[in-house]
Design a protein around this motif. Sequence first.
Motif, short mmCIF file in Angstrom:
data_model
loop_
_atom_site.label_atom_id
_atom_site.label_comp_id
_atom_site.label_asym_id
_atom_site.label_seq_id
_atom_site.Cartn_x
_atom_site.Cartn_y
_atom_site.Cartn_z
N UNK A 1 0.86 -1.20 0.12
CA UNK A 1 0.12 0.05 0.04
C UNK A 1 0.96 1.20 0.15
N UNK A 2 1.62 1.44 -1.06
CA UNK A 2 2.59 2.66 -1.06
C UNK A 2 2.07 3.68 -1.24
N UNK A 3 3.05 4.80 -1.11
CA UNK A 3 2.79 6.27 -1.53
C UNK A 3 3.17 6.59 -2.82
N UNK A 4 2.55 7.48 -3.40
CA UNK A 4 2.88 8.19 -4.41
C UNK A 4 3.87 9.19 -4.28
N UNK A 5 5.25 9.38 -4.44
CA UNK A 5 6.02 10.79 -4.55
C UNK A 5 6.85 10.67 -5.71
N UNK A 6 7.71 11.68 -5.74
CA UNK A 6 8.49 11.80 -6.80
C UNK A 6 9.37 10.68 -7.30
#
Lengths: 158, 287
Positions: free
Chosen positions: B252-257
């Motif tokens: 359940x990862x996050x969205x980042x750069x």
Amino acid sequence: MSKIHVKTRINGEAAEFLCEPDETLLEALRDRLHLTGTKEGCGSGDCGACSVTVNGRLVASCLMLAAEAEGAEIGTIEGLAKGAELDVLQRKFVEHAALQCGICTPGFLVASKALLEKNPDPTEEEVRYWLAGNLCRCTGYDKIIRAVLDAAAEMRRA
Amino acid sequence: MQYLAPTSVDEVVAALAQADGRARVLAGGTDLLVQMKSDMIAPDILVDIKRIPELREITREGGGWRIGAAVSGAEFNEHADICADWPGLAEAFDLIGSTQVQGRCTLAGNLCNASPAADSVPAMVAADAVARVAGPNGTRDVPVVDIPVGPGKTSLAAGEFITSIFLPARAPRSADAYLRFIPRTEMDIAVASAGVSLTLDDDGSCVAARVALGAVAPTVLLVEKATAALIGTRLEGAALAALAQACESAATPIDDKRGTVEFRKQVVGVLARRAARVAQNRAEERA
Ligand SMILES: Cc1cc2nc3c(=O)[nH]c(=O)nc-3n(C[C@H](O)[C@H](O)[C@H](O)COP(=O)(O)OP(=O)(O)OC[C@H]3O[C@@H](n4cnc5c(N)ncnc54)[C@H](O)[C@@H]3O)c2cc1C
Ligand code: FES
Ligand code: FES
């Protein structure tokens, strides 16, 4: 804040200083002992300009408290040359033009020295990995790597 | 600020109790000093644990290994026997930072800093490592997987600290592996990572497996469905596909750069699959 009295050996000689509890070893070396060869690039462990050895182990002196140096054997760039005679690594850095502005150079030299003491015959890849925590904005690294490999070869012949 | 360098576990416990939450344990300082300098934290007291002799040792215990909480990455990786038993944990620990960081960083520091991307943590969880915790009420053993509870947060109670990490005895034909994805080859934070530890029987079938993922959830993830995908197989294509699928769905990862959710989920499945194959090859070679 009460100061802490620290006794160490630096480049083989006894050294003592008083420091604040939150002072880094880098600050103590530069500002209290005036050993300004060790540089600060980032202050956050990323650039390696502040590299020193502590009990033979390469560390970033910006990420170590001066108080932690109590009883330790510290090695800095000032310990490399023997009087007027440059260390092989220093000579090879000059020969290969492995420096431009020079701010990263003491860190590279201390780190390379620690590598060659552990592994006198490193491959190019081993040198590159070992020095991955030493950043240089000027040279593009190639000349540094060649200087280290050449120094290693000369030291093995000696 | 005060700096203390006690020489026994009891003194650390006493110092932490007295400080009433205003103290921090100092191991290698490679997270702590960075956070202090950037004013993220301002502890009143630092309790350095590196002067406690037993915390600096790696010792055999009941066929397993006990690693003192002050053992650095460089010291661990020079210990040939422990690296032979746990090559995956060794490679994970070795990935932390540069040579300079290796001279100081510790497993317990990596764990207690509680970054979701901490490299040694999935490898420790795959290894079923257990942390020994000392505190005001004595000593307790806690599975490593239960220590981090969220980014920067641990389950340790006030006044508690980790004195060692225990790695259980290794069955024959067992091995582990750890892989992370970063955009460069050194000195970066994992975008996704996977640790796998497994045991094969004489016929090469998998009889035990633990798969742990990093950087794809608020804490390390132990994926039980991934274990189920491997047990009883020889890690053929279908088993590896099921493993990757189990990891993708658990993440359940996050969205980042550094990576989108979709990218991280896919990559973590690929990493788990590859790490499983590496562990399998190592287990076969050990036989
Ligand atoms: C340049 C650089 C690169 C890095 N690269 C990576 C990387 O690639 N991968 C990665 O995972 N990390 C990386 N790190 C982060 C860091 O090096 C690791 O998390 C390291 O393992 C921390 O260990 P330490 O002993 O230095 O911890 P410390 O900084 O001493 O402590 C970290 C935290 O844990 C607590 N703590 C420490 N020991 C204990 C204990 N025994 N019991 C209870 N609490 C304790 C401290 O109070 C503090 O809150 C990097 C850091 C730097 C500076
Ligand atoms: S100044 Fe210490 S690593 Fe950059
Ligand atoms: S010579 Fe300028 S940073 Fe390296």
